[in-house]
Motif scaffolding. Structure first.
Motif, PDB file in Angstrom:
ATOM      1  N   MET A  62       0.844  -1.159   0.000  1.00 46.81           N
ATOM      2  CA  MET A  62       0.000   0.000   0.000  1.00 46.81           C
ATOM      3  C   MET A  62       0.893   1.227   0.000  1.00 46.81           C
ATOM      4  N   LEU A  63       0.534   2.185  -0.830  1.00 45.57           N
ATOM      5  CA  LEU A  63       1.229   3.468  -0.863  1.00 45.57           C
ATOM      6  C   LEU A  63       0.287   4.557  -0.377  1.00 45.57           C
ATOM      7  N   MET A  64       0.799   5.488   0.405  1.00 41.00           N
ATOM      8  CA  MET A  64       0.036   6.652   0.852  1.00 41.00           C
ATOM      9  C   MET A  64       0.678   7.881   0.222  1.00 41.00           C
ATOM     10  N   ILE A  65      -0.082   8.563  -0.637  1.00 37.32           N
ATOM     11  CA  ILE A  65       0.448   9.685  -1.405  1.00 37.32           C
ATOM     12  C   ILE A  65      -0.350  10.940  -1.099  1.00 37.32           C
ATOM     13  N   ASP A  66       0.354  12.014  -0.795  1.00 37.19           N
ATOM     14  CA  ASP A  66      -0.255  13.326  -0.548  1.00 37.19           C
ATOM     15  C   ASP A  66      -0.227  14.092  -1.866  1.00 37.19           C
ATOM     16  N   THR A  67      -1.398  14.413  -2.380  1.00 39.37           N
ATOM     17  CA  THR A  67      -1.469  15.140  -3.649  1.00 39.37           C
ATOM     18  C   THR A  67      -1.433  16.651  -3.452  1.00 39.37           C
ATOM     19  N   ASP A  68      -1.363  17.104  -2.198  1.00 39.65           N
ATOM     20  CA  ASP A  68      -1.417  18.540  -1.901  1.00 39.65           C
ATOM     21  C   ASP A  68      -0.227  19.041  -1.094  1.00 39.65           C
ATOM     22  N   ALA A  69       0.937  18.434  -1.210  1.00 36.88           N
ATOM     23  CA  ALA A  69       2.088  18.893  -0.432  1.00 36.88           C
ATOM     24  C   ALA A  69       2.707  20.102  -1.133  1.00 36.88           C
ATOM     25  N   LEU A  70       2.998  21.057  -0.585  1.00 35.47           N
ATOM     26  CA  LEU A  70       2.904  21.665   0.727  1.00 35.47           C
ATOM     27  C   LEU A  70       1.460  22.060   1.074  1.00 35.47           C
ATOM     28  N   SER A  71       0.712  22.557   0.138  1.00 35.25           N
ATOM     29  CA  SER A  71      -0.684  22.902   0.383  1.00 35.25           C
ATOM     30  C   SER A  71      -1.454  22.746  -0.912  1.00 35.25           C
ATOM     31  N   TRP A  72      -2.774  22.724  -0.811  1.00 32.64           N
ATOM     32  CA  TRP A  72      -3.561  22.583  -2.036  1.00 32.64           C
ATOM     33  C   TRP A  72      -3.476  23.832  -2.905  1.00 32.64           C
ATOM     34  N   GLN A  73      -3.158  24.986  -2.280  1.00 33.76           N
ATOM     35  CA  GLN A  73      -2.992  26.210  -3.066  1.00 33.76           C
ATOM     36  C   GLN A  73      -1.644  26.228  -3.794  1.00 33.76           C
ATOM     37  N   SER A  74      -0.649  25.569  -3.202  1.00 34.52           N
ATOM     38  CA  SER A  74       0.697  25.564  -3.768  1.00 34.52           C
ATOM     39  C   SER A  74       1.307  24.164  -3.614  1.00 34.52           C
ATOM     40  N   PRO A  75       0.888  23.225  -4.453  1.00 33.71           N
ATOM     41  CA  PRO A  75       1.363  21.839  -4.316  1.00 33.71           C
ATOM     42  C   PRO A  75       2.755  21.622  -4.905  1.00 33.71           C
ATOM     43  N   THR A  76       3.727  22.356  -4.389  1.00 31.30           N
ATOM     44  CA  THR A  76       5.079  22.343  -4.960  1.00 31.30           C
ATOM     45  C   THR A  76       5.837  21.036  -4.735  1.00 31.30           C
ATOM     46  N   LEU A  77       5.449  20.241  -3.743  1.00 31.87           N
ATOM     47  CA  LEU A  77       6.128  18.968  -3.488  1.00 31.87           C
ATOM     48  C   LEU A  77       5.288  17.768  -3.924  1.00 31.87           C
ATOM     49  N   SER A  78       4.195  18.011  -4.597  1.00 33.93           N
ATOM     50  CA  SER A  78       3.279  16.934  -4.966  1.00 33.93           C
ATOM     51  C   SER A  78       3.762  16.204  -6.204  1.00 33.93           C
ATOM     52  N   PRO A  79       3.491  14.929  -6.295  1.00 34.86           N
ATOM     53  CA  PRO A  79       2.951  14.086  -5.237  1.00 34.86           C
ATOM     54  C   PRO A  79       4.056  13.704  -4.252  1.00 34.86           C
ATOM     55  N   LEU A  80       3.688  13.587  -2.983  1.00 32.53           N
ATOM     56  CA  LEU A  80       4.644  13.255  -1.930  1.00 32.53           C
ATOM     57  C   LEU A  80       4.281  11.901  -1.337  1.00 32.53           C
ATOM     58  N   LEU A  81       5.226  10.986  -1.350  1.00 32.16           N
ATOM     59  CA  LEU A  81       5.008   9.656  -0.781  1.00 32.16           C
ATOM     60  C   LEU A  81       5.155   9.739   0.730  1.00 32.16           C
ATOM     61  N   HIS A  82       4.055   9.489   1.454  1.00 35.08           N
ATOM     62  CA  HIS A  82       4.067   9.558   2.917  1.00 35.08           C
ATOM     63  C   HIS A  82       4.433   8.232   3.557  1.00 35.08           C
ATOM     64  N   GLY A  83       4.301   7.130   2.835  1.00 39.31           N
ATOM     65  CA  GLY A  83       4.653   5.838   3.398  1.00 39.31           C
ATOM     66  C   GLY A  83       4.349   4.718   2.425  1.00 39.31           C
ATOM     67  N   ALA A  88       1.507  -5.041   9.233  1.00 39.88           N
ATOM     68  CA  ALA A  88       2.153  -4.678   7.973  1.00 39.88           C
ATOM     69  C   ALA A  88       3.632  -4.366   8.190  1.00 39.88           C
ATOM     70  N   GLN A  89       4.407  -4.554   7.142  1.00 42.40           N
ATOM     71  CA  GLN A  89       5.832  -4.241   7.173  1.00 42.40           C
ATOM     72  C   GLN A  89       6.040  -2.915   6.447  1.00 42.40           C
ATOM     73  N   TYR A 122      -5.391  12.737   0.130  1.00 38.70           N
ATOM     74  CA  TYR A 122      -4.473  11.602   0.148  1.00 38.70           C
ATOM     75  C   TYR A 122      -5.008  10.515  -0.765  1.00 38.70           C
ATOM     76  N   VAL A 123      -4.109   9.841  -1.434  1.00 39.06           N
ATOM     77  CA  VAL A 123      -4.454   8.712  -2.281  1.00 39.06           C
ATOM     78  C   VAL A 123      -3.796   7.482  -1.667  1.00 39.06           C
ATOM     79  N   PHE A 124      -4.590   6.430  -1.488  1.00 37.59           N
ATOM     80  CA  PHE A 124      -4.078   5.152  -1.002  1.00 37.59           C
ATOM     81  C   PHE A 124      -4.155   4.164  -2.154  1.00 37.59           C
ATOM     82  N   LEU A 125      -3.012   3.633  -2.540  1.00 33.29           N
ATOM     83  CA  LEU A 125      -2.960   2.643  -3.614  1.00 33.29           C
ATOM     84  C   LEU A 125      -2.695   1.279  -3.005  1.00 33.29           C
TER      85      LEU A 125
END
Length: 84
Positions: free
Chosen positions: A1-22, A43-44, A66-69
């Protein structure tokens, strides 16, 4: 499972998107419960969860999408090395 933040740093300025959170392997179907949330006890972690702290001033106080794959795995096979 991947946890991805589509709004990093913020939804107004997603300069780090997509960001893998885990990233985790061995997430069972019983770990996912809409009432209880997500239990990753068995889980490992391939990549340890990175929480919101440290992503920028106030970034954690804003709403994020967040998107969970989830990927099916063969229980007999060991997880691949990450990154593959």
């Amino acid at each position: 499972m991947l946890m991805i933040d589509t709004d990093a740093l913020s939804w107004q300025s997603p300069t780090l998107s997509p960001l893998l959170h885990g990233a985790w392997t061995g997430v069972s179907g019983s770990a996912i419960d809409s009432a209880q949330g997500l239990a990753l006890d068995s889980a490992q972690a391939l990549i340890e969860y990175m929480g919101p702290a440290g992503l920028g001033p106030g970034s954690y106080a804003q709403a994020h999408r967040y998107v969970f794959l989830l990927f099916p795995t063969d229980a007999e096979s060991p997880p691949p090395a990450f990154p593959a």
